[in-house]
Design a protein around this motif. Structure first.
Motif, short mmCIF file in Angstrom:
data_model
loop_
_atom_site.label_atom_id
_atom_site.label_comp_id
_atom_site.label_asym_id
_atom_site.label_seq_id
_atom_site.Cartn_x
_atom_site.Cartn_y
_atom_site.Cartn_z
N ALA A 142 77.27 43.20 40.07
CA ALA A 142 78.23 43.03 39.43
C ALA A 142 77.34 43.57 37.79
O ALA A 142 77.86 44.59 37.31
N LEU A 143 75.81 43.89 37.51
CA LEU A 143 75.63 44.05 36.80
C LEU A 143 75.42 45.65 36.62
O LEU A 143 74.99 46.17 35.68
N MET A 144 74.97 45.99 37.93
CA MET A 144 75.06 47.27 37.83
C MET A 144 76.48 48.10 37.67
O MET A 144 76.07 49.02 37.14
N ILE A 145 77.67 47.18 37.51
CA ILE A 145 78.70 47.53 37.24
C ILE A 145 78.66 47.93 35.78
O ILE A 145 79.13 49.25 35.36
N VAL A 146 78.11 46.98 35.57
CA VAL A 146 78.24 47.24 33.86
C VAL A 146 77.63 48.33 33.10
O VAL A 146 78.04 49.18 32.50
N SER A 147 75.98 47.94 33.92
CA SER A 147 75.33 49.33 33.45
C SER A 147 75.23 50.47 33.81
O SER A 147 74.83 51.58 32.83
N VAL A 148 76.04 51.12 35.15
CA VAL A 148 76.40 52.13 35.62
C VAL A 148 77.07 53.04 34.95
O VAL A 148 77.80 54.46 34.49
N VAL A 203 66.72 49.80 37.50
CA VAL A 203 66.92 48.15 38.55
C VAL A 203 67.83 48.17 39.47
O VAL A 203 67.33 47.87 40.78
N THR A 204 69.29 48.09 39.01
CA THR A 204 69.85 47.79 39.56
C THR A 204 70.34 48.24 40.74
O THR A 204 70.64 48.44 41.59
N VAL A 205 70.60 49.89 41.09
CA VAL A 205 70.88 51.00 41.26
C VAL A 205 69.52 50.98 42.83
O VAL A 205 69.93 50.73 43.83
N TRP A 242 76.25 41.24 53.80
CA TRP A 242 75.83 40.78 52.04
C TRP A 242 76.24 41.16 51.07
O TRP A 242 75.39 40.32 50.18
N ALA A 243 77.39 42.27 50.84
CA ALA A 243 77.65 42.42 49.63
C ALA A 243 78.16 40.07 48.51
O ALA A 243 78.71 40.98 47.36
N SER A 244 78.62 39.59 49.61
CA SER A 244 79.00 38.46 48.92
C SER A 244 78.01 37.33 48.95
O SER A 244 78.61 36.10 48.12
N GLY A 245 77.10 38.35 49.03
CA GLY A 245 76.01 36.53 48.56
C GLY A 245 75.19 36.74 47.99
O GLY A 245 76.09 37.96 46.32
N VAL A 246 74.96 35.18 47.17
CA VAL A 246 74.51 35.41 45.43
C VAL A 246 73.83 36.81 44.69
O VAL A 246 74.53 36.85 43.90
N ILE A 247 72.71 36.70 45.51
CA ILE A 247 72.11 37.11 44.31
C ILE A 247 72.53 39.05 44.91
O ILE A 247 72.83 39.83 43.64
N PRO A 248 72.95 39.39 45.85
CA PRO A 248 73.44 41.05 45.76
C PRO A 248 75.02 41.15 44.93
O PRO A 248 75.35 42.02 44.55
N ALA A 249 76.01 39.78 45.29
CA ALA A 249 77.05 40.32 44.17
C ALA A 249 76.00 39.85 42.47
O ALA A 249 77.08 40.99 41.94
N THR A 250 75.53 38.85 42.28
CA THR A 250 75.43 39.10 40.50
C THR A 250 74.70 40.74 40.74
O THR A 250 75.22 41.18 39.58
N ALA A 251 73.98 41.45 41.62
CA ALA A 251 73.34 42.72 40.59
C ALA A 251 74.21 43.44 41.15
O ALA A 251 74.07 45.14 40.02
N ILE A 262 67.74 50.45 48.01
CA ILE A 262 66.65 49.90 48.64
C ILE A 262 67.49 48.25 50.35
O ILE A 262 67.07 47.98 51.77
N SER A 263 68.80 47.71 49.92
CA SER A 263 69.05 47.07 50.32
C SER A 263 69.98 47.53 51.09
O SER A 263 69.77 47.58 52.78
N LEU A 264 70.75 49.02 51.16
CA LEU A 264 71.22 49.68 52.26
C LEU A 264 70.19 49.80 53.16
O LEU A 264 70.46 50.11 53.81
N ALA A 265 69.54 50.17 52.92
CA ALA A 265 68.37 51.27 53.36
C ALA A 265 67.70 50.63 54.64
O ALA A 265 67.16 50.38 55.75
N LEU A 266 67.76 49.10 53.91
CA LEU A 266 67.49 47.98 54.78
C LEU A 266 67.85 46.91 55.66
O LEU A 266 68.16 46.08 56.54
N LEU A 267 69.27 47.48 55.61
CA LEU A 267 70.26 46.37 56.71
C LEU A 267 70.41 46.91 58.09
O LEU A 267 70.29 48.23 58.08
N PRO A 268 71.10 46.19 58.99
CA PRO A 268 70.76 46.12 60.00
C PRO A 268 71.99 47.55 60.37
O PRO A 268 71.70 48.44 61.38
N GLY A 269 73.00 47.61 59.82
CA GLY A 269 74.02 48.23 60.41
C GLY A 269 74.95 48.76 58.99
O GLY A 269 74.48 48.04 57.94
N TYR A 270 75.88 49.33 58.84
CA TYR A 270 76.97 49.47 57.82
C TYR A 270 78.72 49.36 58.80
O TYR A 270 79.48 49.50 57.74
#
Lengths: 148, 137
Positions: free
Chosen positions: B78-84, B44-46, B67-76, B51-59
């Motif tokens: 953080a959860l991804m870090i724990v899971s992976v 789920v998290t990766v 993007w990364a400091s938004g509430v939902i991406p940052a939460t995702a 998908i988020s990276l693929a859809l971002l307009p630039g890097y």
């Protein structure tokens, strides 16, 4: 056909081999030196390679990316220039392939976990589909990165 | 050993025969289940990250940071870090157990693995927290 005696690794006695010549040529386990490549073997090896590749290289790049983002524009530019170089791009493509490959063969593992997909033909087909899907998803991902 | 167990699982004369039918030992089932549960978390998290990276307009820095400091991406994230890191620790543990057979070396390798994965996860979570709480640029 007489039942083999004792453990599978035990050689039949000379008497037994004389009495039943076929037993001298029956396959003894394990035959570690006699094997050929098959899709099931490839998918298993690639699952470990992609998983452990991500666990080492992938996580290091992930932490560098997050650390650079948290440190500021200069650190991020260093990260971006290294990752944007030809070698960096090979590493990124490798990590993305490792993820999509591990994802595909991981789903195969979930199917095997419920007890399905052990028939020889089904297992073979699913193995090929797993490996192919890892490559296809990687191509789709990079197409989206470059085009969207 | 009851007679029926012997009939079901065969001779007790071989190494495998001595353990057949006795059920699992140690913590194999727990490890196996946790590997599956964290695999679902990774799925789920990766995928969310990919998908988020693929859809971002630039890097570039500004786009990425916003993007990364938004509430939902940052939460995702953080959860991804724990899971992976959890899943990676279990996978590398299996790798070590498969190839390092000397008890002392195995102990040392797993001790190092714990330091690396728990330390790495802590670093990742700290970076995300700093990204979020230092205020988006």
């Amino acid at each position: 056909m007489p039942r083999a005696h004792g453990s599978l690794r035990e050689e039949p006695s000379i008497d037994t081999q004389r009495k039943y010549p076929a037993m001298a040529e029956r396959p003894l386990s394990p035959h570690l030196s006699i094997w050929k490549w098959g899709p099931h073997m490839l998918v298993s090896i690639l699952h470990r390679v992609s998983g452990d590749g991500m666990a080492t290289v992938g996580l290091a790049v992930l932490l560098w990316w997050l650390g650079a983002l948290a440190s500021g524009p200069e650190a991020y530019d260093t990260f971006a220039s290294v990752m944007g170089s030809p070698i960096g791009l090979i590493v990124l493509v490798g990590i993305s392939w490792a993820f999509f490959n591990h994802l595909s063969s991981g789903i195969r593992h979930f199917v095997l976990d419920i007890g399905a997909g052990y028939e020889l033909e089904v297992n073979r087909t699913f193995s090929i589909v797993s490996v192919a899907s890892g490559i296809v998803l990687t191509v789709v991902f990079w197409a989206m990165v470059l085009l969207v | 050993m009851s007679r029926s167990t012997l009939n079901r699982y065969g001779s007790k004369g071989t190494a495998i025969g001595q353990v057949r039918g006795l059920g699992s030992s140690h913590e194999g089932a727990h490890h196996w289940l946790q590997q599956r549960f964290t695999a679902i978390g990774n799925l789920v998290t990766v995928l969310f990250l990919a998908i988020s990276l693929a859809l971002l307009p630039g890097y570039d820095y500004a786009t990425m940071r916003e993007w990364a400091s938004g509430v939902i991406p940052a939460t995702a994230l953080a959860l991804m870090i724990v899971s992976v890191f959890w899943h990676a620790r279990m996978g590398l543990q299996v790798l070590i157990e498969d190839y390092v057979h000397t008890p002392g070396n195995k102990f040392a390798a797993i001790a190092l693995l714990n330091l690396a994965t728990i330390g790495g996860a802590a670093f990742g979570l700290f970076a995300i927290a700093r990204l979020v709480f230092s205020g988006a640029a």
